[in-house]
Design a protein around this motif. Structure first.
Motif, PDB file in Angstrom:
ATOM      1  N   SER A  45     -19.643   3.576   1.414  1.00 44.25           N
ATOM      2  CA  SER A  45     -20.960   3.114   1.843  1.00 44.25           C
ATOM      3  C   SER A  45     -21.366   3.710   3.191  1.00 44.25           C
ATOM      4  N   PHE A  46     -20.396   3.775   4.122  1.00 42.61           N
ATOM      5  CA  PHE A  46     -20.678   4.294   5.469  1.00 42.61           C
ATOM      6  C   PHE A  46     -20.438   5.803   5.586  1.00 42.61           C
ATOM      7  N   GLN A  47     -20.195   6.446   4.424  1.00 45.21           N
ATOM      8  CA  GLN A  47     -20.004   7.889   4.361  1.00 45.21           C
ATOM      9  C   GLN A  47     -18.909   8.374   5.312  1.00 45.21           C
ATOM     10  N   ALA A  48     -17.837   7.616   5.376  1.00 48.34           N
ATOM     11  CA  ALA A  48     -16.662   8.012   6.147  1.00 48.34           C
ATOM     12  C   ALA A  48     -15.772   8.844   5.221  1.00 48.34           C
ATOM     13  N   HIS A  49     -16.130  10.115   5.058  1.00 50.51           N
ATOM     14  CA  HIS A  49     -15.549  10.936   3.995  1.00 50.51           C
ATOM     15  C   HIS A  49     -14.047  11.181   4.155  1.00 50.51           C
ATOM     16  N   GLU A  50     -13.601  11.400   5.377  1.00 51.31           N
ATOM     17  CA  GLU A  50     -12.172  11.639   5.608  1.00 51.31           C
ATOM     18  C   GLU A  50     -11.361  10.406   5.219  1.00 51.31           C
ATOM     19  N   ILE A  51     -11.875   9.236   5.578  1.00 51.13           N
ATOM     20  CA  ILE A  51     -11.204   7.984   5.224  1.00 51.13           C
ATOM     21  C   ILE A  51     -11.216   7.783   3.713  1.00 51.13           C
ATOM     22  N   THR A  52     -12.353   8.071   3.096  1.00 46.49           N
ATOM     23  CA  THR A  52     -12.459   7.930   1.634  1.00 46.49           C
ATOM     24  C   THR A  52     -11.405   8.788   0.938  1.00 46.49           C
ATOM     25  N   SER A  53     -11.267  10.034   1.368  1.00 48.00           N
ATOM     26  CA  SER A  53     -10.263  10.930   0.769  1.00 48.00           C
ATOM     27  C   SER A  53      -8.854  10.382   0.963  1.00 48.00           C
ATOM     28  N   PHE A  54      -8.610   9.847   2.147  1.00 51.32           N
ATOM     29  CA  PHE A  54      -7.293   9.294   2.454  1.00 51.32           C
ATOM     30  C   PHE A  54      -6.991   8.078   1.577  1.00 51.32           C
ATOM     31  N   LEU A  55      -7.963   7.185   1.451  1.00 43.71           N
ATOM     32  CA  LEU A  55      -7.762   5.986   0.622  1.00 43.71           C
ATOM     33  C   LEU A  55      -7.533   6.357  -0.840  1.00 43.71           C
ATOM     34  N   ILE A  56      -8.332   7.300  -1.327  1.00 45.35           N
ATOM     35  CA  ILE A  56      -8.200   7.720  -2.723  1.00 45.35           C
ATOM     36  C   ILE A  56      -6.810   8.297  -2.988  1.00 45.35           C
ATOM     37  N   SER A  57      -6.279   9.022  -2.001  1.00 43.77           N
ATOM     38  CA  SER A  57      -4.959   9.638  -2.181  1.00 43.77           C
ATOM     39  C   SER A  57      -3.873   8.592  -2.399  1.00 43.77           C
ATOM     40  N   LYS A  58      -4.144   7.373  -1.996  1.00 38.39           N
ATOM     41  CA  LYS A  58      -3.173   6.287  -2.150  1.00 38.39           C
ATOM     42  C   LYS A  58      -3.491   5.378  -3.347  1.00 38.39           C
ATOM     43  N   MET A  59      -4.485   5.784  -4.140  1.00 39.17           N
ATOM     44  CA  MET A  59      -4.957   4.908  -5.218  1.00 39.17           C
ATOM     45  C   MET A  59      -4.879   5.569  -6.590  1.00 39.17           C
ATOM     46  N   GLU A  60      -3.932   6.468  -6.780  1.00 40.60           N
ATOM     47  CA  GLU A  60      -3.855   7.199  -8.052  1.00 40.60           C
ATOM     48  C   GLU A  60      -3.704   6.285  -9.260  1.00 40.60           C
TER      49      GLU A  60
END
Length: 228
Positions: A45-60
Protein backbone atom coordinates in the motif's frame (compact mmCIF):
# COMPACT_ATOMS: atom_id res chain seq x y z
CA UNK A 1 -0.01 1.23 14.81
CA UNK A 2 0.66 0.66 18.48
CA UNK A 3 1.36 -2.97 19.27
CA UNK A 4 2.21 -3.79 15.66
CA UNK A 5 5.78 -2.59 15.14
CA UNK A 6 6.36 -4.51 11.90
CA UNK A 7 3.25 -3.03 10.32
CA UNK A 8 4.44 0.42 11.39
CA UNK A 9 7.90 -0.15 9.95
CA UNK A 10 6.33 -1.14 6.62
CA UNK A 11 4.29 2.07 6.56
CA UNK A 12 7.40 4.11 7.32
CA UNK A 13 9.48 2.25 4.73
CA UNK A 14 12.06 1.43 7.39
CA UNK A 15 13.79 -1.56 5.82
CA UNK A 16 16.42 -1.95 8.54
CA UNK A 17 13.73 -2.01 11.22
CA UNK A 18 11.77 -4.63 9.27
CA UNK A 19 14.84 -6.85 9.06
CA UNK A 20 15.58 -6.45 12.76
CA UNK A 21 12.01 -7.22 13.83
CA UNK A 22 11.70 -10.36 11.69
CA UNK A 23 15.10 -11.59 12.79
CA UNK A 24 14.01 -11.35 16.43
CA UNK A 25 10.48 -12.64 15.92
CA UNK A 26 9.73 -14.40 12.59
CA UNK A 27 6.07 -14.93 13.57
CA UNK A 28 5.44 -11.20 12.99
CA UNK A 29 5.48 -11.93 9.25
CA UNK A 30 1.86 -13.12 9.29
CA UNK A 31 0.56 -11.21 12.30
CA UNK A 32 -2.72 -9.41 11.69
CA UNK A 33 -3.48 -5.88 12.89
CA UNK A 34 -6.90 -4.48 13.84
CA UNK A 35 -7.80 -4.16 10.13
CA UNK A 36 -7.01 -7.83 9.60
CA UNK A 37 -3.94 -6.90 7.59
CA UNK A 38 -0.55 -8.56 7.58
CA UNK A 39 2.61 -6.44 7.11
CA UNK A 40 2.67 -7.15 3.35
CA UNK A 41 -0.64 -5.30 2.95
CA UNK A 42 1.04 -2.15 4.23
CA UNK A 43 4.35 -2.42 2.37
CA UNK A 44 2.41 -2.80 -0.88
CA UNK A 45 0.00 0.00 0.00
CA UNK A 46 2.81 2.42 0.91
CA UNK A 47 4.89 1.32 -2.11
CA UNK A 48 7.81 0.24 0.06
CA UNK A 49 9.16 -1.94 -2.74
CA UNK A 50 12.37 -3.14 -1.09
CA UNK A 51 10.41 -4.26 1.96
CA UNK A 52 7.77 -5.92 -0.21
CA UNK A 53 10.46 -7.95 -2.01
CA UNK A 54 12.01 -8.92 1.31
CA UNK A 55 8.69 -10.03 2.81
CA UNK A 56 7.77 -12.02 -0.29
CA UNK A 57 11.12 -13.83 -0.14
CA UNK A 58 10.03 -15.21 3.22
CA UNK A 59 6.53 -16.19 2.09
CA UNK A 60 7.12 -18.88 -0.55
CA UNK A 61 4.74 -21.30 1.17
CA UNK A 62 2.09 -18.66 1.89
CA UNK A 63 -1.11 -18.38 -0.14
CA UNK A 64 -1.99 -14.67 -0.24
CA UNK A 65 -5.65 -15.61 -0.80
CA UNK A 66 -5.68 -16.87 2.79
CA UNK A 67 -4.99 -13.36 4.09
CA UNK A 68 -7.84 -11.01 3.20
CA UNK A 69 -8.26 -8.01 5.47
CA UNK A 70 -11.56 -7.06 7.12
CA UNK A 71 -12.80 -5.68 3.78
CA UNK A 72 -11.82 -8.81 1.90
CA UNK A 73 -8.77 -7.21 0.27
CA UNK A 74 -5.67 -9.38 -0.07
CA UNK A 75 -2.22 -7.84 -0.65
CA UNK A 76 -2.75 -8.69 -4.33
CA UNK A 77 -5.95 -6.61 -4.49
CA UNK A 78 -4.00 -3.69 -3.06
CA UNK A 79 -1.17 -4.16 -5.55
CA UNK A 80 -3.60 -4.06 -8.48
CA UNK A 81 -5.23 -0.92 -7.10
CA UNK A 82 -1.88 0.82 -6.52
CA UNK A 83 -0.89 -0.09 -10.07
CA UNK A 84 2.82 -0.91 -10.00
CA UNK A 85 3.16 -3.71 -12.55
CA UNK A 86 6.47 -4.96 -11.14
CA UNK A 87 4.90 -5.45 -7.71
CA UNK A 88 1.84 -7.12 -9.22
CA UNK A 89 4.11 -9.53 -11.10
CA UNK A 90 6.22 -10.23 -8.02
CA UNK A 91 3.12 -11.19 -6.04
CA UNK A 92 1.80 -13.33 -8.88
CA UNK A 93 4.94 -15.08 -10.08
CA UNK A 94 5.28 -17.22 -6.98
CA UNK A 95 4.93 -20.95 -6.23
CA UNK A 96 1.38 -20.35 -4.95
CA UNK A 97 -0.33 -17.90 -7.32
CA UNK A 98 -3.16 -15.68 -6.10
CA UNK A 99 -6.62 -16.29 -7.54
CA UNK A 100 -7.08 -13.50 -10.09
CA UNK A 101 -10.85 -13.73 -9.69
CA UNK A 102 -11.00 -13.59 -5.90
CA UNK A 103 -13.53 -10.96 -4.83
CA UNK A 104 -13.58 -8.53 -1.92
CA UNK A 105 -16.56 -8.10 0.41
CA UNK A 106 -17.99 -5.74 -2.23
CA UNK A 107 -17.68 -8.41 -4.93
CA UNK A 108 -14.81 -6.49 -6.54
CA UNK A 109 -12.02 -8.27 -8.42
CA UNK A 110 -8.46 -7.13 -9.04
CA UNK A 111 -9.51 -6.32 -12.61
CA UNK A 112 -12.30 -4.02 -11.37
CA UNK A 113 -9.71 -2.20 -9.25
CA UNK A 114 -7.06 -1.87 -11.95
CA UNK A 115 -9.56 -0.71 -14.57
CA UNK A 116 -11.14 1.79 -12.21
CA UNK A 117 -7.74 3.41 -11.65
CA UNK A 118 -6.91 3.35 -15.39
CA UNK A 119 -3.95 1.00 -14.90
CA UNK A 120 -3.75 -0.34 -18.45
CA UNK A 121 -0.62 -2.51 -18.10
CA UNK A 122 -1.86 -4.12 -14.89
CA UNK A 123 -5.27 -4.75 -16.46
CA UNK A 124 -3.62 -6.33 -19.50
CA UNK A 125 -1.45 -8.54 -17.29
CA UNK A 126 -4.52 -9.75 -15.40
CA UNK A 127 -6.49 -10.51 -18.56
CA UNK A 128 -3.51 -12.16 -20.26
CA UNK A 129 -3.23 -14.48 -17.25
CA UNK A 130 -6.89 -15.44 -17.26
CA UNK A 131 -8.76 -12.87 -15.17
CA UNK A 132 -12.47 -12.89 -15.95
CA UNK A 133 -14.14 -9.79 -17.41
CA UNK A 134 -17.57 -11.16 -16.45
CA UNK A 135 -17.59 -11.03 -12.67
CA UNK A 136 -20.20 -8.65 -11.26
CA UNK A 137 -19.60 -6.65 -8.09
CA UNK A 138 -22.35 -5.97 -5.55
CA UNK A 139 -23.79 -3.31 -7.89
CA UNK A 140 -23.86 -5.91 -10.71
CA UNK A 141 -21.14 -3.98 -12.50
CA UNK A 142 -18.45 -5.70 -14.56
CA UNK A 143 -15.05 -4.09 -15.27
CA UNK A 144 -16.38 -2.61 -18.53
CA UNK A 145 -18.78 -0.44 -16.52
CA UNK A 146 -15.73 1.04 -14.80
CA UNK A 147 -13.77 1.51 -18.02
CA UNK A 148 -16.72 3.42 -19.45
CA UNK A 149 -17.05 5.51 -16.29
CA UNK A 150 -13.40 6.60 -16.40
CA UNK A 151 -13.55 7.10 -20.16
CA UNK A 152 -10.56 4.95 -21.10
CA UNK A 153 -10.80 3.96 -24.76
CA UNK A 154 -7.72 1.71 -24.44
CA UNK A 155 -9.26 -0.20 -21.55
CA UNK A 156 -12.61 -0.54 -23.32
CA UNK A 157 -10.78 -2.01 -26.33
CA UNK A 158 -8.71 -4.30 -24.10
CA UNK A 159 -11.76 -5.61 -22.26
CA UNK A 160 -13.78 -6.11 -25.44
CA UNK A 161 -11.10 -7.26 -27.92
CA UNK A 162 -8.92 -9.40 -25.66
CA UNK A 163 -11.30 -10.18 -22.81
CA UNK A 164 -14.43 -10.52 -24.97
CA UNK A 165 -16.46 -8.53 -22.46
CA UNK A 166 -20.23 -8.33 -22.83
CA UNK A 167 -21.22 -4.76 -23.74
CA UNK A 168 -24.92 -4.70 -22.85
CA UNK A 169 -24.87 -6.04 -19.31
CA UNK A 170 -27.03 -3.95 -17.04
CA UNK A 171 -26.13 -3.14 -13.43
CA UNK A 172 -28.59 -2.91 -10.54
CA UNK A 173 -30.09 0.34 -11.77
CA UNK A 174 -30.39 -1.02 -15.29
CA UNK A 175 -27.40 0.88 -16.61
CA UNK A 176 -25.21 -0.68 -19.30
CA UNK A 177 -21.66 0.64 -19.77
CA UNK A 178 -22.77 3.37 -22.22
CA UNK A 179 -25.02 4.87 -19.53
CA UNK A 180 -21.98 5.24 -17.29
CA UNK A 181 -19.87 6.67 -20.11
CA UNK A 182 -22.43 9.37 -20.93
CA UNK A 183 -23.24 10.16 -17.30
CA UNK A 184 -19.56 10.88 -16.67
CA UNK A 185 -19.23 12.98 -19.82
CA UNK A 186 -17.26 10.43 -21.83
CA UNK A 187 -19.06 10.76 -25.15
CA UNK A 188 -16.17 9.27 -27.13
CA UNK A 189 -16.25 6.14 -24.98
CA UNK A 190 -19.99 5.77 -25.53
CA UNK A 191 -19.57 6.21 -29.29
CA UNK A 192 -16.79 3.59 -29.33
CA UNK A 193 -19.01 1.09 -27.52
CA UNK A 194 -21.80 1.59 -30.06
CA UNK A 195 -19.80 1.91 -33.27
CA UNK A 196 -17.12 -0.74 -32.69
CA UNK A 197 -18.80 -3.15 -30.28
CA UNK A 198 -22.46 -2.83 -31.24
CA UNK A 199 -23.67 -1.71 -27.83
CA UNK A 200 -27.41 -1.09 -27.91
CA UNK A 201 -28.23 2.54 -27.13
CA UNK A 202 -32.03 2.30 -27.24
CA UNK A 203 -32.17 0.24 -24.05
CA UNK A 204 -33.84 1.82 -21.02
CA UNK A 205 -32.87 1.59 -17.37
CA UNK A 206 -35.06 0.63 -14.41
CA UNK A 207 -36.76 4.04 -14.57
CA UNK A 208 -37.45 3.80 -18.28
CA UNK A 209 -34.71 6.29 -19.18
CA UNK A 210 -32.39 5.98 -22.20
CA UNK A 211 -28.61 6.34 -22.01
CA UNK A 212 -28.64 9.65 -23.95
CA UNK A 213 -30.93 11.13 -21.30
CA UNK A 214 -28.42 10.63 -18.47
CA UNK A 215 -25.63 12.41 -20.38
CA UNK A 216 -23.63 14.84 -18.27
CA UNK A 217 -24.78 17.81 -20.34
CA UNK A 218 -26.35 18.73 -23.68
CA UNK A 219 -22.95 18.95 -25.35
CA UNK A 220 -22.16 15.32 -24.50
CA UNK A 221 -25.64 14.22 -25.52
CA UNK A 222 -25.42 16.04 -28.87
CA UNK A 223 -21.94 14.69 -29.59
CA UNK A 224 -23.14 11.16 -28.91
CA UNK A 225 -26.29 11.40 -31.03
CA UNK A 226 -24.39 13.01 -33.92
CA UNK A 227 -21.86 10.18 -34.01
CA UNK A 228 -23.96 7.02 -33.67
Amino acid sequence: MSGHPLHQACMENDFVKVQELLHCKPSLLLEKDLDGRIPLHWSVSFQAHEITSFLISKMEDVNLDDYPDESGWTPFHIACSVGNLDVVKSLYDRPIKPDLNKVTNQGVTCLHLAVGKKWFEVSKFLIDNGASVRIKDKFNQIPLHRAASVGSLRLIELLCDVGKSPVNWADKQGWTPIFHALAEGNGDAAVLLVEKYNAEYDLVDNKGVKAEDVALNEQVKTFFLNNV
